[in-house]
Write an enzyme that holds these catalytic residues in place. Structure first.
Site, PDB file in Angstrom:
ATOM      1  N   HIS A 181       0.926  -1.089  -0.016  1.00 39.79           N
ATOM      2  CA  HIS A 181       0.228  -0.001  -0.139  1.00 39.79           C
ATOM      3  C   HIS A 181       0.735   1.303   0.215  1.00 39.79           C
ATOM      4  CE1 HIS A 181      -0.249   0.715   4.839  1.00 39.79           C
ATOM      5  NE2 HIS A 181       0.945   0.505   4.476  1.00 39.79           N
ATOM      6  N   CYS A 203       5.988   6.070   4.411  1.00 32.86           N
ATOM      7  CA  CYS A 203       4.481   5.425   4.254  1.00 32.86           C
ATOM      8  C   CYS A 203       4.140   5.805   2.746  1.00 32.86           C
ATOM      9  CB  CYS A 203       3.615   5.480   5.423  1.00 32.86           C
ATOM     10  SG  CYS A 203       4.304   4.611   6.631  1.00 32.86           S
ATOM     11  N   HIS A 225       4.979   0.094  -0.470  1.00 30.77           N
ATOM     12  CA  HIS A 225       5.662  -0.929   0.334  1.00 30.77           C
ATOM     13  C   HIS A 225       4.903  -1.721   0.946  1.00 30.77           C
ATOM     14  CE1 HIS A 225       3.876   2.133   3.170  1.00 30.77           C
ATOM     15  NE2 HIS A 225       3.844   1.158   4.153  1.00 30.77           N
ATOM     16  N   HIS A 252       3.569  -5.035   3.744  1.00 32.72           N
ATOM     17  CA  HIS A 252       3.363  -5.487   5.237  1.00 32.72           C
ATOM     18  C   HIS A 252       2.827  -7.146   4.973  1.00 32.72           C
ATOM     19  CE1 HIS A 252       3.602  -1.584   7.106  1.00 32.72           C
ATOM     20  NE2 HIS A 252       2.960  -0.910   6.222  1.00 32.72           N
ATOM     21  N   ASP A 304      -5.274 -10.622  -0.314  1.00 32.01           N
ATOM     22  CA  ASP A 304      -3.699 -11.135  -0.246  1.00 32.01           C
ATOM     23  C   ASP A 304      -3.109 -10.851  -1.447  1.00 32.01           C
ATOM     24  OD1 ASP A 304      -1.828 -12.714   1.067  1.00 32.01           O
ATOM     25  OD2 ASP A 304      -2.613 -14.673   0.072  1.00 32.01           O
ATOM     26  N   HIS A 305      -1.659 -10.634  -1.468  1.00 28.74           N
ATOM     27  CA  HIS A 305      -0.979 -10.302  -2.438  1.00 28.74           C
ATOM     28  C   HIS A 305      -1.477  -9.082  -3.716  1.00 28.74           C
ATOM     29  CE1 HIS A 305       1.077 -13.787  -0.821  1.00 28.74           C
ATOM     30  NE2 HIS A 305       2.297 -13.647  -1.424  1.00 28.74           N
ATOM     31  N   GLU A 307      -0.719  -4.753  11.617  1.00 33.87           N
ATOM     32  CA  GLU A 307       0.087  -4.177  10.434  1.00 33.87           C
ATOM     33  C   GLU A 307       1.524  -4.647  10.485  1.00 33.87           C
ATOM     34  OE1 GLU A 307      -0.591  -0.395   7.818  1.00 33.87           O
ATOM     35  OE2 GLU A 307       0.559   0.156   9.295  1.00 33.87           O
TER      36      GLU A 307
HETATM   37 NI    NI Z   1       2.509   0.658   5.719  1.00 33.15          NI
END
Ligand code: NI
Length: 138
Positions: free
Chosen positions: A14, A33, A39, A41, A79-80, A124
């Protein structure tokens, strides 16, 4: 009353970004961020359902069924994925962990077959998470 929790994991990328603000303002608010390329998580989602034990099954809700519902309604969709662009129900949402848990709640709240959605906790990182109990409990 018993409280049944299922924990599931997913990975996603995200970028924290408010489109109403300039890039400079976004960097002031979100720092790294808001990196334009995003990036990733590894998220952990805990879903808690409450209810009474059913005499017939001895369950509040069958864990296999709860896992299937969470997978179908949320995990398979995120997911992914890139949470800014790839997920229908997150389009236009700044994908902070707070906004994610609010959106996930809406996806799941009417889908629980036995018991009632009581709480969601979304991690997160190992040390950062948000709890949500739904609007009616605030
Ligand atoms: Ni983040």
């Amino acid at each position: 009353m018993l409280y049944i929790t299922k924990k599931m994991v997913f990975s996603a990328s995200h970028r924290l970004y408010n489109p109403l603000l300039s890039d400079e303002e976004n960097f002031i608010l979100f720092d790294k961020c808001s990196n334009p390329s995003g990036h990733g998580h590894n998220y952990t989602l805990e879903v808690t359902v409450n209810g009474e034990v059913q005499e017939k099954t001895g369950y509040v809700i069958d864990m296999k069924k709860l896992k299937y519902i969470i997978k179908k309604e949320i995990i398979d969709k995120v997911d992914h994925k890139n949470l800014n662009s790839d997920v229908d129900f997150l389009i236009g949402v700044n994908p902070t962990v707070e906004n994610l848990v609010l959106s996930f709640w809406k996806m799941l709240e009417n889908k629980i077959s036995n018991g009632r959605l009581y709480k969601m906790r979304l991690y997160e990182t190992d040390s950062s998470f948000v709890d949500y109990y739904g609007n009616e409990k605030i």
